[in-house]
Design a protein around this motif. Sequence first.
Motif, PDB file in Angstrom:
ATOM      1  N   ASN A 135     -70.253 -17.794 -15.952  1.00 51.89           N
ATOM      2  CA  ASN A 135     -69.082 -17.048 -16.068  1.00 51.89           C
ATOM      3  C   ASN A 135     -69.508 -15.702 -16.425  1.00 51.89           C
ATOM      4  O   ASN A 135     -70.892 -15.389 -16.475  1.00 51.89           O
ATOM      5  N   THR A 136     -68.713 -14.524 -15.992  1.00 50.01           N
ATOM      6  CA  THR A 136     -68.760 -13.636 -16.414  1.00 50.01           C
ATOM      7  C   THR A 136     -67.612 -12.971 -16.307  1.00 50.01           C
ATOM      8  O   THR A 136     -66.704 -13.122 -15.553  1.00 50.01           O
ATOM      9  N   VAL A 137     -67.079 -11.407 -16.232  1.00 50.04           N
ATOM     10  CA  VAL A 137     -65.528 -10.309 -16.234  1.00 50.04           C
ATOM     11  C   VAL A 137     -66.142  -9.796 -14.681  1.00 50.04           C
ATOM     12  O   VAL A 137     -67.678  -9.883 -14.118  1.00 50.04           O
ATOM     13  N   ILE A 138     -65.469  -9.421 -14.299  1.00 53.77           N
ATOM     14  CA  ILE A 138     -65.457  -8.919 -12.778  1.00 53.77           C
ATOM     15  C   ILE A 138     -64.534  -7.640 -13.603  1.00 53.77           C
ATOM     16  O   ILE A 138     -63.676  -6.728 -13.512  1.00 53.77           O
ATOM     17  N   ASP A 139     -65.524  -6.461 -12.945  1.00 53.92           N
ATOM     18  CA  ASP A 139     -65.498  -5.061 -13.586  1.00 53.92           C
ATOM     19  C   ASP A 139     -64.393  -4.124 -12.799  1.00 53.92           C
ATOM     20  O   ASP A 139     -63.571  -3.707 -13.488  1.00 53.92           O
ATOM     21  N   GLU A 140     -64.186  -4.760 -11.670  1.00 54.57           N
ATOM     22  CA  GLU A 140     -63.656  -3.326 -10.491  1.00 54.57           C
ATOM     23  C   GLU A 140     -62.025  -4.187 -10.841  1.00 54.57           C
ATOM     24  O   GLU A 140     -61.338  -5.130 -10.523  1.00 54.57           O
ATOM     25  N   GLY A 141     -61.484  -3.383 -10.657  1.00 57.88           N
ATOM     26  CA  GLY A 141     -59.484  -3.846 -11.178  1.00 57.88           C
ATOM     27  C   GLY A 141     -59.322  -3.318 -12.912  1.00 57.88           C
ATOM     28  O   GLY A 141     -59.800  -3.500 -13.942  1.00 57.88           O
ATOM     29  N   THR A 142     -58.123  -3.656 -13.101  1.00 54.28           N
ATOM     30  CA  THR A 142     -58.132  -4.123 -14.507  1.00 54.28           C
ATOM     31  C   THR A 142     -57.191  -4.975 -14.486  1.00 54.28           C
ATOM     32  O   THR A 142     -56.105  -5.383 -13.517  1.00 54.28           O
ATOM     33  N   PHE A 143     -56.442  -5.378 -16.244  1.00 56.01           N
ATOM     34  CA  PHE A 143     -55.278  -6.358 -16.494  1.00 56.01           C
ATOM     35  C   PHE A 143     -54.046  -6.226 -15.582  1.00 56.01           C
ATOM     36  O   PHE A 143     -53.924  -4.954 -15.132  1.00 56.01           O
ATOM     37  N   GLU A 144     -54.084  -7.197 -14.962  1.00 58.35           N
ATOM     38  CA  GLU A 144     -52.531  -7.211 -14.671  1.00 58.35           C
ATOM     39  C   GLU A 144     -51.942  -7.015 -12.947  1.00 58.35           C
ATOM     40  O   GLU A 144     -50.967  -6.936 -12.624  1.00 58.35           O
ATOM     41  N   HIS A 145     -53.001  -6.299 -12.399  1.00 56.94           N
ATOM     42  CA  HIS A 145     -53.231  -5.005 -11.067  1.00 56.94           C
ATOM     43  C   HIS A 145     -53.795  -7.040 -10.505  1.00 56.94           C
ATOM     44  O   HIS A 145     -54.716  -6.781  -9.732  1.00 56.94           O
ATOM     45  N   TYR A 146     -53.478  -7.534  -9.569  1.00 56.01           N
ATOM     46  CA  TYR A 146     -54.381  -8.495  -8.683  1.00 56.01           C
ATOM     47  C   TYR A 146     -54.321  -7.864  -7.540  1.00 56.01           C
ATOM     48  O   TYR A 146     -53.442  -7.339  -6.688  1.00 56.01           O
ATOM     49  N   TYR A 147     -54.898  -8.071  -7.079  1.00 61.13           N
ATOM     50  CA  TYR A 147     -55.675  -8.572  -5.259  1.00 61.13           C
ATOM     51  C   TYR A 147     -56.587  -9.395  -5.065  1.00 61.13           C
ATOM     52  O   TYR A 147     -57.015 -10.668  -6.171  1.00 61.13           O
ATOM     53  N   PRO A 148     -57.038 -10.157  -3.594  1.00 57.44           N
ATOM     54  CA  PRO A 148     -57.139 -10.431  -3.446  1.00 57.44           C
ATOM     55  C   PRO A 148     -58.471 -10.583  -3.152  1.00 57.44           C
ATOM     56  O   PRO A 148     -59.357 -10.036  -2.800  1.00 57.44           O
ATOM     57  N   ALA A 149     -59.664 -11.651  -3.190  1.00 59.03           N
ATOM     58  CA  ALA A 149     -61.294 -11.552  -3.625  1.00 59.03           C
ATOM     59  C   ALA A 149     -61.586 -13.314  -3.239  1.00 59.03           C
ATOM     60  O   ALA A 149     -60.332 -13.507  -3.370  1.00 59.03           O
ATOM     61  N   ARG A 150     -62.667 -13.151  -2.860  1.00 60.21           N
ATOM     62  CA  ARG A 150     -63.362 -14.163  -1.597  1.00 60.21           C
ATOM     63  C   ARG A 150     -64.418 -14.784  -2.569  1.00 60.21           C
ATOM     64  O   ARG A 150     -65.257 -13.952  -2.630  1.00 60.21           O
ATOM     65  N   PHE A 151     -65.135 -15.629  -2.818  1.00 60.51           N
ATOM     66  CA  PHE A 151     -65.700 -15.867  -4.267  1.00 60.51           C
ATOM     67  C   PHE A 151     -66.478 -16.791  -2.876  1.00 60.51           C
ATOM     68  O   PHE A 151     -66.466 -17.439  -2.065  1.00 60.51           O
ATOM     69  N   GLU A 152     -67.840 -16.834  -2.474  1.00 60.54           N
ATOM     70  CA  GLU A 152     -68.387 -17.473  -2.117  1.00 60.54           C
ATOM     71  C   GLU A 152     -69.951 -17.951  -2.855  1.00 60.54           C
ATOM     72  O   GLU A 152     -70.388 -16.819  -3.750  1.00 60.54           O
ATOM     73  N   LEU A 153     -69.942 -19.248  -2.520  1.00 64.55           N
ATOM     74  CA  LEU A 153     -71.132 -20.311  -3.259  1.00 64.55           C
ATOM     75  C   LEU A 153     -72.755 -19.707  -2.031  1.00 64.55           C
ATOM     76  O   LEU A 153     -72.938 -19.738  -1.462  1.00 64.55           O
ATOM     77  N   TRP A 154     -73.686 -19.224  -3.024  1.00 63.74           N
ATOM     78  CA  TRP A 154     -75.161 -18.676  -2.171  1.00 63.74           C
ATOM     79  C   TRP A 154     -75.442 -19.838  -2.473  1.00 63.74           C
ATOM     80  O   TRP A 154     -76.224 -20.150  -3.374  1.00 63.74           O
ATOM     81  N   PHE A 155     -77.111 -20.198  -1.073  1.00 60.19           N
ATOM     82  CA  PHE A 155     -78.036 -20.573  -2.236  1.00 60.19           C
ATOM     83  C   PHE A 155     -79.461 -20.145  -1.299  1.00 60.19           C
ATOM     84  O   PHE A 155     -79.110 -19.851  -0.269  1.00 60.19           O
ATOM     85  N   LYS A 156     -80.153 -19.878  -2.254  1.00 60.93           N
ATOM     86  CA  LYS A 156     -81.889 -19.169  -1.782  1.00 60.93           C
ATOM     87  C   LYS A 156     -82.733 -20.279  -1.872  1.00 60.93           C
ATOM     88  O   LYS A 156     -83.005 -20.794  -3.331  1.00 60.93           O
TER      89      LYS A 156
END
Length: 178
Positions: A135-156
């Motif tokens: 878990n964490t916060v997403i720094d970019e943007g602000t409350f209730e100003h929604y924008y599209p994001a792509r979350f990717e799961l990575w393996f190293k």
Amino acid sequence: MTIAKKIIFGILILIGLFIGWIIIGLFAEDYKEKKFYNIEIPKNLTFEKPIEFLTNQQLDSLKKITVNQEKIIVIGDGYSGYDFYMYHKPKEKGEIYIKAFELTQNIQLSEWKLSNRTNNKISELSNNYKLYEGNTVIDEGTFEHYYPARFELWFKSESSGTEKKLCEKNYVIDGWDR
């Protein structure tokens, strides 16, 4: 000029510089965040808005879900942060973690926070899918100003150090006000 006057003059200059630094910082931060305020959500893609929270019963049910491929579930909001539930079949030692990108401009989001705070070390192998969390916060943007994001799961891979994207999922999210 007496020493006392020089000291007072120096303190006033430092206070003025400090106030100026704060004002410039506020405007610079606001300018940086504005690029996330009015992003149009593409109509040709499917997005979910994360559920803001889960009850204890719903959290317990995440552990019982049967999956047959890698999967990401994002829960939360910009105010309290996001919880990441990652399903992965650990066939090789290494680590899994999340990367995220604003979708229309492909800007990587909270790179250090996401990769470090969602990182799970894989030391035990299995033929079954296992649930990993972060878990964490997403720094970019602000409350209730929604924008599209792509979350990717990575393996190293622990042995080769190579990274591999396992899956991705699109959401509309808001950021964290500082």
